[in-house]
Each structure stands twice: as C-alpha cells, then as structure tokens.
Design an enzyme around this catalytic site. Structure first.
Site, PDB file in Angstrom:
ATOM      1  CB  SER A  80      -0.866   0.008   1.259  1.00  0.00           C
ATOM      2  OG  SER A  80      -1.490   1.272   1.414  1.00  0.00           O
ATOM      3  CE1 TYR A 106      -3.683  -2.183   5.087  1.00  0.00           C
ATOM      4  CE2 TYR A 106      -3.002   0.079   4.635  1.00  0.00           C
ATOM      5  CZ  TYR A 106      -3.501  -1.132   4.193  1.00  0.00           C
ATOM      6  OH  TYR A 106      -3.810  -1.308   2.862  1.00  0.00           O
TER       7      TYR A 106
HETATM    8  P1  NAP Z   1     -11.344  -5.831   0.802  1.00  0.00           P
HETATM    9  O1  NAP Z   1     -12.380  -5.274  -0.101  1.00  0.00           O
HETATM   10  O2  NAP Z   1     -11.559  -5.819   2.272  1.00  0.00           O
HETATM   11  O3  NAP Z   1     -11.017  -7.311   0.305  1.00  0.00           O
HETATM   12  C1  NAP Z   1     -10.093  -8.109   0.985  1.00  0.00           C
HETATM   13  C2  NAP Z   1     -10.485  -9.560   0.805  1.00  0.00           C
HETATM   14  O4  NAP Z   1      -9.591 -10.340   1.634  1.00  0.00           O
HETATM   15  C3  NAP Z   1     -11.913  -9.816   1.285  1.00  0.00           C
HETATM   16  O5  NAP Z   1     -12.560 -10.734   0.450  1.00  0.00           O
HETATM   17  C4  NAP Z   1     -11.680 -10.356   2.681  1.00  0.00           C
HETATM   18  O6  NAP Z   1     -12.694 -11.215   3.153  1.00  0.00           O
HETATM   19  C5  NAP Z   1     -10.395 -11.153   2.482  1.00  0.00           C
HETATM   20  N1  NAP Z   1      -9.762 -11.432   3.759  1.00  0.00           N
HETATM   21  C6  NAP Z   1      -9.530 -10.574   4.780  1.00  0.00           C
HETATM   22  N2  NAP Z   1      -9.010 -11.225   5.831  1.00  0.00           N
HETATM   23  C7  NAP Z   1      -8.926 -12.536   5.463  1.00  0.00           C
HETATM   24  C8  NAP Z   1      -8.503 -13.705   6.127  1.00  0.00           C
HETATM   25  N3  NAP Z   1      -8.058 -13.689   7.396  1.00  0.00           N
HETATM   26  N4  NAP Z   1      -8.566 -14.879   5.461  1.00  0.00           N
HETATM   27  C9  NAP Z   1      -9.031 -14.942   4.204  1.00  0.00           C
HETATM   28  N5  NAP Z   1      -9.453 -13.863   3.528  1.00  0.00           N
HETATM   29  C10 NAP Z   1      -9.415 -12.667   4.147  1.00  0.00           C
HETATM   30  O7  NAP Z   1      -9.963  -5.071   0.573  1.00  0.00           O
HETATM   31  P2  NAP Z   1      -9.351  -4.395  -0.758  1.00  0.00           P
HETATM   32  O8  NAP Z   1      -9.567  -2.939  -0.643  1.00  0.00           O
HETATM   33  O9  NAP Z   1      -9.766  -5.119  -1.973  1.00  0.00           O
HETATM   34  O10 NAP Z   1      -7.808  -4.657  -0.470  1.00  0.00           O
HETATM   35  C11 NAP Z   1      -7.073  -5.721  -1.076  1.00  0.00           C
HETATM   36  C12 NAP Z   1      -5.604  -5.478  -0.778  1.00  0.00           C
HETATM   37  O11 NAP Z   1      -5.229  -4.206  -1.301  1.00  0.00           O
HETATM   38  C13 NAP Z   1      -5.295  -5.446   0.727  1.00  0.00           C
HETATM   39  O12 NAP Z   1      -4.051  -6.034   0.976  1.00  0.00           O
HETATM   40  C14 NAP Z   1      -5.249  -3.954   1.026  1.00  0.00           C
HETATM   41  O13 NAP Z   1      -4.448  -3.677   2.144  1.00  0.00           O
HETATM   42  C15 NAP Z   1      -4.648  -3.417  -0.270  1.00  0.00           C
HETATM   43  N6  NAP Z   1      -4.924  -1.992  -0.514  1.00  0.00           N
HETATM   44  C16 NAP Z   1      -6.199  -1.542  -0.782  1.00  0.00           C
HETATM   45  C17 NAP Z   1      -6.407  -0.168  -1.010  1.00  0.00           C
HETATM   46  C18 NAP Z   1      -7.769   0.396  -1.344  1.00  0.00           C
HETATM   47  O14 NAP Z   1      -7.901   1.602  -1.524  1.00  0.00           O
HETATM   48  N7  NAP Z   1      -8.825  -0.392  -1.451  1.00  0.00           N
HETATM   49  C19 NAP Z   1      -5.334   0.715  -0.957  1.00  0.00           C
HETATM   50  C20 NAP Z   1      -4.067   0.208  -0.669  1.00  0.00           C
HETATM   51  C21 NAP Z   1      -3.865  -1.150  -0.465  1.00  0.00           C
HETATM   52  P3  NAP Z   1     -13.882 -10.587   4.098  1.00  0.00           P
HETATM   53  O15 NAP Z   1     -14.460  -9.453   3.355  1.00  0.00           O
HETATM   54  O16 NAP Z   1     -14.797 -11.742   4.290  1.00  0.00           O
HETATM   55  O17 NAP Z   1     -13.179 -10.145   5.358  1.00  0.00           O
END
Ligand code: NAP
Length: 246
Positions: free
Chosen positions: A135, A147
């Site tokens: 990130s 984080y």
């Molecule tokens: P998200 O919408 O919360 O999706 C994350 C996925 O991972 C969800 O399906 C979640 O399941 C699953 N997950 C979480 N904990 C888990 C566990 N213990 N075991 C198995 N699955 C698990 O997040 P996102 O925004 O797509 O983010 C994806 C990645 O990008 C992450 O690493 C995040 O830090 C990074 N990121 C995102 C952003 C942004 O703006 N969105 C920015 C920078 C970095 P549940 O929903 O059931 O918990």
C-alpha cells in the site's frame, strides 16, 4: 480429487479474491487464460469459472498450511498474489498489541506461509512469479500504525525474497495501491463528502483509482515476459506518492 484436478490453464493462487481488488485481479487473470485458486473466508458472489474457491482464514496458520498442502498436491502453482489484507485504523496510543498481531498475521505472516508452501513447485519448475499487495501507506500514514508497519514489512519481504529466489527463476515484486474505488472504499468515502474531496485533492491525477488499474499492473508482473523485474514496488496511486501535490 487426485492429481487429475490439474487444469491445462496456468494456475495462480490469490488470497482474498472474493471481494474488492482481489476479485478484480481474479477476473482479469481468468480473462487472460489462467486458472485461479482463491483462498478467502467467503465464496465470491460470482465467478466466470476456471476458479476453485477454498474457504480459508489465512490468519490461522494450521488452516492455511493444510489448504496450501492440498492445492499444491492438486495443481502446479507457480504464481502467487498475496492480496488478503486488513486494516485496524488507530494512532500509536490506540494501537493494541492484539490488533497489531492480527494485522501482521493476515498482511505479512500469511504471505510468508504461502510462499513457503508453494516454493517447492516453483523451484521444481525453475519459474515463479510472486506479487505482494502492499500500500502507499507503507510510506507513512497517520492512524495506520499497524497497517503501515505491515505494508512496509511486505516491501522488506519482497526485496529479501527477490534476492533469495532469483537463482531459481522466481521474481518477487510488490504493488502499492493508493485510494482504490472498492465497494468498501466507496461506502466509507461517499462521493461528494468533504473527506472524499480531500483524498481527491491529494491525487495528482485528480481521481480515485479503479481496481482494474491495480489488476493490470499485477497481471503484467505475473507475466512470463516480466522476468527481468524483481524486488520492485510499483505504486498505483495516481502520482500521490511522488513529492507533494497541492
Ligand atoms: P477488501 O475489499 O476488504 O477485500 C479483501 C479480501 O480479503 C476480502 O474478500 C476479505 O474477506 C479477504 N480477507 C480478509 N481477511 C482474510 C482472512 N483472514 N482470510 C481470508 N481472507 C481474508 O480489501 P481491498 O480494498 O480489496 O484490499 C485488497 C488489498 O489491497 C489489501 O491487501 C489492502 O491492504 C490493499 N490496498 C487496498 C487499497 C484500497 O484503496 N482499497 C489501498 C491500498 C492497499 P472478508 O471481506 O470476508 O473479510
């Protein structure tokens, strides 16, 4: 199922591919002709096929290792996207060590475990592509003590693995998204809200990124032709990590 489960498509394991960025990465890779193994807690709402979902809590080491052993015995997996991530927003005063461990377990320990269990297949193939989703918070972000530490940790892990695994033809890179329009982000930052506008103002390109724009960089780093790029981080952040923008 025995080894006959092997698909003609090349296999990629993605953690957290049921929702958000991980889902978009899965859809993109399936469209590109790959077979996705998805480790998430809940199954995706929709899938175009060419995907196997495994209900796995990646923060549970025993559960994760046994699922990895199972898929490693069925498929030849030479690509890995460590995407599952959680945030526990808090300042230093409000960060409990329990929250810190919870974040480190999902964001870093699970990534290490996935690499460990998939490594034998990659080494045997003398080929591998690993992408860790970090990130822009790795560079520092207020109220993200656990984080940001975990995401910066992933960058150190990426560079270390790049050096350790280079001789085996395995590349290891990181992608650092800025604000990306996932369902979660949009519900927390509704269009028109002041806080949303503040985020937009901090992005030189003047908009929030789309999950497809992250997926595109991930797909390119996973490509066989990306073999001379390793130990790098690509920020998909609309330029917000480049100097100051007013
Ligand atoms: P998200 O919408 O919360 O999706 C994350 C996925 O991972 C969800 O399906 C979640 O399941 C699953 N997950 C979480 N904990 C888990 C566990 N213990 N075991 C198995 N699955 C698990 O997040 P996102 O925004 O797509 O983010 C994806 C990645 O990008 C992450 O690493 C995040 O830090 C990074 N990121 C995102 C952003 C942004 O703006 N969105 C920015 C920078 C970095 P549940 O929903 O059931 O918990």
């Amino acid at each position: 199922m025995g080894p006959q489960a092997q698909t003609a498509r090349e296999c990629v394991l993605i953690t957290g591919a049921s929702r958000g960025i991980g889902r978009t990465i899965a859809d993109r890779l399936i469209a590109d002709g790959m077979h996705v193994i998805n480790f998430d807690k809940i199954a995706p709402k929709e899938s175009a096929g060419h995907e196997n979902f495994y209900g796995v809590d990646v923060s549970n080491q025993t559960e994760l290792r046994s699922a990895l052993l199972e898929v490693a015995s069925k498929y030849s997996i030479t690509r890995l996207v460590n995407n599952a991530g959680i945030v526990r927003p808090a300042t230093i005063e409000n960060t409990s060590i329990e929250d810190f461990y919870a974040v480190m377990n999902v964001n870093v320990a699970a990534a290490i475990i996935c690499v460990q269990e998939l490594l034998p297949a990659m080494k045997a193939a003398h080929f591998g592509r690993i992408v860790n989703i970090s990130s822009r918070a790795a560079l520092g972000k207020e109220e993200r003590v656990a984080y940001a530490t975990s995401k910066a940790g992933l960058l150190g892990l990426t560079r270390t693995l790049a050096l350790e695994l280079a001789a085996d033809g395995i590349t290891v890179n990181a992608v650092g998204p800025g604000p990306i329009a996932t369902e979660l982000f949009q519900s927390a930052n509704p269009p028109g809200a002041l806080a949303t506008q503040r985020i937009l103002d901090s992005v030189p390109l003047g908009r929030i990124g789309q999950p497809e724009e992250v997926a595109h960089i991930v797909a390119s780093l996973l490509d066989e032709r990306a073999g001379f790029t390793t130990g790098q981080v690509v920020y998909v952040c609309g330029g917000m990590t480049v100097g100051l923008h007013h």
